[in-house]
Design an enzyme around this catalytic site. Structure first.
Site, PDB file in Angstrom:
ATOM      1  N   LYS A  35       0.804  -1.209   0.000  1.00  0.00           N
ATOM      2  CA  LYS A  35       0.000   0.000   0.000  1.00  0.00           C
ATOM      3  C   LYS A  35       0.849   1.276   0.000  1.00  0.00           C
ATOM      4  O   LYS A  35       0.673   2.161  -0.842  1.00  0.00           O
ATOM      5  CB  LYS A  35      -0.889  -0.064   1.242  1.00  0.00           C
ATOM      6  CG  LYS A  35      -1.607   1.168   1.576  1.00  0.00           C
ATOM      7  CD  LYS A  35      -2.142   1.057   2.989  1.00  0.00           C
ATOM      8  CE  LYS A  35      -1.015   1.181   3.989  1.00  0.00           C
ATOM      9  NZ  LYS A  35      -1.432   1.772   5.262  1.00  0.00           N
ATOM     10  N   THR A  36       1.794   1.331   0.936  1.00  0.00           N
ATOM     11  CA  THR A  36       2.616   2.535   1.037  1.00  0.00           C
ATOM     12  C   THR A  36       3.456   2.713  -0.216  1.00  0.00           C
ATOM     13  O   THR A  36       3.678   3.823  -0.689  1.00  0.00           O
ATOM     14  CB  THR A  36       3.531   2.445   2.267  1.00  0.00           C
ATOM     15  OG1 THR A  36       2.729   2.101   3.394  1.00  0.00           O
ATOM     16  CG2 THR A  36       4.213   3.759   2.531  1.00  0.00           C
TER      17      THR A  36
ATOM     18  N   ASP B 231      -4.025   8.156   2.998  1.00  0.00           N
ATOM     19  CA  ASP B 231      -3.631   6.841   3.509  1.00  0.00           C
ATOM     20  C   ASP B 231      -4.661   6.386   4.544  1.00  0.00           C
ATOM     21  O   ASP B 231      -5.279   7.225   5.202  1.00  0.00           O
ATOM     22  CB  ASP B 231      -2.245   6.997   4.166  1.00  0.00           C
ATOM     23  CG  ASP B 231      -1.617   5.661   4.487  1.00  0.00           C
ATOM     24  OD1 ASP B 231      -2.048   4.647   3.898  1.00  0.00           O
ATOM     25  OD2 ASP B 231      -0.702   5.621   5.326  1.00  0.00           O
ATOM     26  N   GLU B 232      -4.837   5.083   4.711  1.00  0.00           N
ATOM     27  CA  GLU B 232      -5.759   4.547   5.730  1.00  0.00           C
ATOM     28  C   GLU B 232      -7.128   5.217   5.651  1.00  0.00           C
ATOM     29  O   GLU B 232      -7.686   5.648   6.664  1.00  0.00           O
ATOM     30  CB  GLU B 232      -5.184   4.743   7.137  1.00  0.00           C
ATOM     31  CG  GLU B 232      -3.785   4.186   7.337  1.00  0.00           C
ATOM     32  CD  GLU B 232      -3.756   2.683   7.592  1.00  0.00           C
ATOM     33  OE1 GLU B 232      -4.780   2.008   7.312  1.00  0.00           O
ATOM     34  OE2 GLU B 232      -2.719   2.186   8.067  1.00  0.00           O
TER      35      GLU B 232
ATOM     36  N   GLN C 183      -9.745  -3.673   7.562  1.00  0.00           N
ATOM     37  CA  GLN C 183      -8.862  -3.282   8.655  1.00  0.00           C
ATOM     38  C   GLN C 183      -9.368  -2.036   9.381  1.00  0.00           C
ATOM     39  O   GLN C 183      -8.608  -1.341  10.034  1.00  0.00           O
ATOM     40  CB  GLN C 183      -7.445  -3.043   8.130  1.00  0.00           C
ATOM     41  CG  GLN C 183      -6.768  -4.325   7.708  1.00  0.00           C
ATOM     42  CD  GLN C 183      -5.300  -4.092   7.374  1.00  0.00           C
ATOM     43  OE1 GLN C 183      -4.474  -3.857   8.233  1.00  0.00           O
ATOM     44  NE2 GLN C 183      -4.982  -4.170   6.083  1.00  0.00           N
TER      45      GLN C 183
ATOM     46  N   ARG D 163      -0.648 -10.024  10.596  1.00  0.00           N
ATOM     47  CA  ARG D 163       0.654  -9.478  11.008  1.00  0.00           C
ATOM     48  C   ARG D 163       1.766 -10.502  10.809  1.00  0.00           C
ATOM     49  O   ARG D 163       2.947 -10.155  10.792  1.00  0.00           O
ATOM     50  CB  ARG D 163       0.664  -9.078  12.492  1.00  0.00           C
ATOM     51  CG  ARG D 163      -0.285  -7.985  12.919  1.00  0.00           C
ATOM     52  CD  ARG D 163      -0.216  -6.776  12.055  1.00  0.00           C
ATOM     53  NE  ARG D 163      -1.252  -6.825  11.008  1.00  0.00           N
ATOM     54  CZ  ARG D 163      -1.248  -6.072   9.940  1.00  0.00           C
ATOM     55  NH1 ARG D 163      -0.283  -5.215   9.737  1.00  0.00           N
ATOM     56  NH2 ARG D 163      -2.204  -6.167   9.035  1.00  0.00           N
TER      57      ARG D 163
END
Length: 765
Positions: free
Chosen positions: A33-34, A217-218, A252, A634
DNA sequence: TCCCCCTAATTTTTT
DNA sequence: ATTAGGGGGA
């Protein structure tokens, strides 16, 4: 350019090179994503579609913003100056500083963190003579923040009863108090900016013209106000609006409890006419079985945009599940496994122990400590939140803004200088009478109180005079000495740590000044040296030309103001022990965004995970499931899950059933390390909340006996009957000897504490 | 002013 | 079990 796009997969490439329209990127866990976000920015600039100043990239945390900047500068030789990359709050702070006049704020307005906000509210309630039993300060704070997060002022909030009308009234008074004192809370930063730009056309159009590309983002974590803010910044709905590139993952979304609204994703799709929805489903993190477990689990949620992660990494190992009889045993087992992993060569810092709530770390810490395994717990107190640091900061705040009553009250008598409650009462009366700040009210207080208060004023003004030409770090040092803080802690028996922290504050100031580009000799008080960069001046409605909020803080804020903002907005590190190679302990929430080779998800019990409170909330269990999804994803290579039949919580032993989430995992991907005991599934879940402490089912009776007290004749787990409450089960026994009392769960009558020598109880079964 | 004892609360967290 | 905050006494 080739280099830039070189290592992207098809989905990522498509996302990065989308046309200049609003787009929604559904980015699964570990899908890069980043990377997509930063490559998109680099690509836009390198293809000449936009200049750096046309970029606005927004994140939630400073860490994410920093990460983006770091990656960008590694990607492109150009400097990142001119690009606006930061948190919602950081960017708003910058805008409000630059346009403080139009926002009706003093240039040196200060930012309240949550602690400050709560004490401001307590102070207000006291002054207004409001019963804080009836209107708890904390609830008022939630009320105010909740309203602001939706973009609502007091006048916009509808109240249908007297109780809520009082809240609304207090909300309004709170805002007035903040305005009088020149302070803003976190939510206010956003709301004030939103209002400023809504009402001020030249400013709004200036920024809308400027920001051709807004990247978020997010996105699933945005609240209503942030969504509206993004609309405004991009000029959504207008002819030449900027393009919003929103990256998020509805699976998420775990912050609904603080106002995040996943619904913003579908709203975004609709309102921004999203033509391009791209799903990043290729996972580069986890092995197959782990990913399958996550996918199958999350498929149990009904409200999803829909997404399925896949990997090329192969199945890998199955998820290992372990049942223990007690939380202590669970911890022992974990330590055994950890030791094995370490012996096999796994790195300690690549092993994480996750739990739902902070209280659970204690048992684990204890066991780790006994085994001498180095560990690090996330989520403790942060540097700028420490009391001694808050005190030092309050002196600095007061010097920069004399009307900050919160800061005034915090240090007026700390260290003690004989200014007690009586003197302050007089002062507050005077301040109320003349409608001014406490500082300004000091001359109106007569007598002994007046003279001691005057002494304090002299202290502050003396420090101001003495430091007027000093750079920030030297100013901090002067304040530490002049305030008496250092002396105070020298005389305290456990003050050594605090003094060390205060000295670190000087280093923090030094570091800050040089990192922000002020220069080590720039006077802390000196106003910003506003310099117009080409294209950055705006002519406002009243014909005044002003400089826009350029990326560099140095042009809009004095070093002192900037440092104080920094202290509020970036409270600093919250990791207890840094440095060495240590095991990582944290809540699932704080694990979001991180990854580890091996992960233990602990305490997977009904009532804990999913948390009991979630059952009461609309959509609560789905949010818990998303949390579980975050936890699972994770792990890279190995995942352990554990639960315990009994657990000590709040000083009481609880009997919990294993989490329902176990039943939602695919059989092929999991491996029970302990025999799976058949439990009666969740029939109790519909029962009243007291049933959380339900008795162990037959399969667990062996354990219950371990915890019984044979001498009392009663045991935990014993079924009993009571004349009035009917049938129940003994959940806990306390006391002993003369008075033995038992906590008994009577189902619909709830939990009762009865004296076993008095209560008429009949043993059953 | 300070210190001690009692009570109540105890999901998750950033800014 | 633990801790934070408030109230009361020395």
């Amino acid at each position: 350019m080739q280099n830039l796009l070189h290592n992207l997969n098809a989905e990522q490439l498509a996302a990065v090179t989308l046309p200049a329209q609003s787009a929604l990127i559904l980015a699964g866990a570990g899908s890069g994503k980043t990377r997509v976000l930063t490559t998109r920015i680099a690509w836009l600039i390198q293809t000449g579609q936009v200049s750096p100043s046309g970029i606005l990239a927004v994140t939630f945390t400073n860490k994410a913003a920093k990460e983006m900047l770091t990656r960008l500068s590694a990607m492109m030789p150009i400097n990142t100056r001119g690009m606006w990359i930061g948190t919602f709050h950081g960017l708003c702070n910058r805008l409000l500083r630059a346009h403080h006049r139009d926002a009706a704020l003093p240039q040196t307005f200060q930012i309240l963190d949550s602690q400050d906000q709560l004490s401001a509210i307590k102070r207000l309630l006291k002054q207004m003579n409001v019963d804080d039993e009836k209107y708890p300060p904390r609830n008022l704070m939630y009320f105010i923040n909740g309203a602001k997060d939706q973009g609502l002022r007091a006048k916009d909030v509808e109240a249908h009863d007297d109780y809520n009308r009082k809240f609304v009234e207090l909300y309004d008074l709170y805002d007035q108090q903040c305005q009088r004192e020149g302070v803003v809370d976190f939510a206010e930063l956003l709301l004030r900016t939103y209002e400023l730009l809504s009402r001020n056309q030249p400013l709004r159009e200036h920024y809308q013209r400027r920001f051709r590309h807004v990247l978020v983002d997010e996105f699933q974590d945005t609240n209503d106000l942030q969504y509206k803010w993004l609309k405004l910044m991009s000029g959504q709905g207008q002819v030449d609006s900027g393009a919003v590139f929103a990256v998020g993952d509805d699976d998420q979304s775990i912050y609904a409890f603080r106002g995040a609204n996943v619904g913003n994703m579908t709203a975004f799709e609709r309102e921004f006419r999203v033509q391009n929805l791209i799903k990043l489903e290729q996972n580069y993190r986890s092995h197959g079985h782990i990913l399958d477990a996550a996918n199958i689990l999350i498929a149990n949620n009904s409200k999803r945009l829909g997404k399925n992660l896949r990997t090329d990494a192969g199945h890998g190992e199955q998820v290992r599940i372990f049942e223990s009889s007690s939380d202590l045993q669970e911890a022992q087992w974990i330590i055994e496994q950890v030791k094995n992993l370490i012996a096999e060569g796994w790195s300690r810092s690549e092993i994480a122990l996750l739990y739902r709530s902070n209280a659970q770390s204690r048992v684990l810490e204890h066991a780790l400590f006994s085994s001498a395994i180095p560990y690090r717990v996330y989520g403790g107190q942060r540097f700028f939140e420490r009391a001694e640091i808050k005190h030092a900061i309050a002196y600095l705040q007061l010097m920069d803004n004399l009307h900050n009553d919160s800061a005034f009250l915090r240090v007026v008598n700390f260290p003690t200088r004989g200014i007690g409650a009586k003197a302050l009462e007089q002062l507050q009366d005077a301040a109320r009478q003349y409608n001014c700040s406490l500082y300004a009210a000091v001359p109106y207080v007569a007598g002994k109180a007046g003279s001691s208060l005057n002494g304090f004023i002299k202290l502050i003004e003396g420090a101001r005079f003495e430091t007027q030409n000093l750079p920030l770090q030297e100013m901090v040092q002067v304040v530490l000495d002049a305030s008496g803080l250092i002396t105070h802690y020298q005389n305290e028996k456990e003050g050594a740590d605090r003094i060390e922290n205060l000295e670190q504050l000087v280093s923090a100031a030094t570091l800050f000044v040089s990192e922000e580009g002020y220069g080590l000799d720039a006077p802390a008080f000196l106003g910003p040296q506003a310099q117009a960069v080409a294209g950055t001046s705006i002519t406002t409605a009243d014909g005044i030309e002003i400089i826009d909020a350029d990326a560099s803080l140095t042009t809009i804020m004095s070093p002192l103001s900037a440092f104080l903002s920094h202290a509020s907005l970036e409270a600093g590190d919250n990791q207890a022990q840094a440095g060495q190679d240590a095991l990582q302990l944290m809540t699932v929430h704080s694990a979001k965004g991180l990854e580890f080779d091996a992960v233990f998800i602990t305490g997977l019990e009904e009532g804990l995970f999913p948390h009991e409170n979630s059952a009461k909330e609309e959509g609560g269990v789905e949010e818990e499931r998303r949390l579980m999804y975050v936890a699972i994803t994770r792990a890279r290579k190995r995942l352990y899950m554990s639960f315990s039949q009994t657990r000590m919580l709040h000083g009481q032993t609880r009997y919990n059933m294993r989490s329902r989430f176990f039943d939602e995992l695919p059989d092929e991907s999991i491996k029970w390390l302990s025999p799976k005991i058949q439990q009666q599934q969740h029939s109790w879940f519909a029962q009243p909340k007291s049933a959380w402490d339900a008795a162990p089912e037959s399969g667990n009776n062996k354990i219950a006996q371990n915890f019984s007290r044979p001498d009392s004749g009663w045991r935990i787990g014993q079924n009993v009957a009571h004349a009035k409450f009917g049938e129940g089960v003994i959940v806990n026994i306390e006391g002993g000897g003369g008075s033995t009392r038992a906590h008994i769960n009577f189902g619909k009558f709830g939990m009762k504490l009865l004296d076993l020598s008095v209560a008429k109880l009949e043993k059953l079964g």
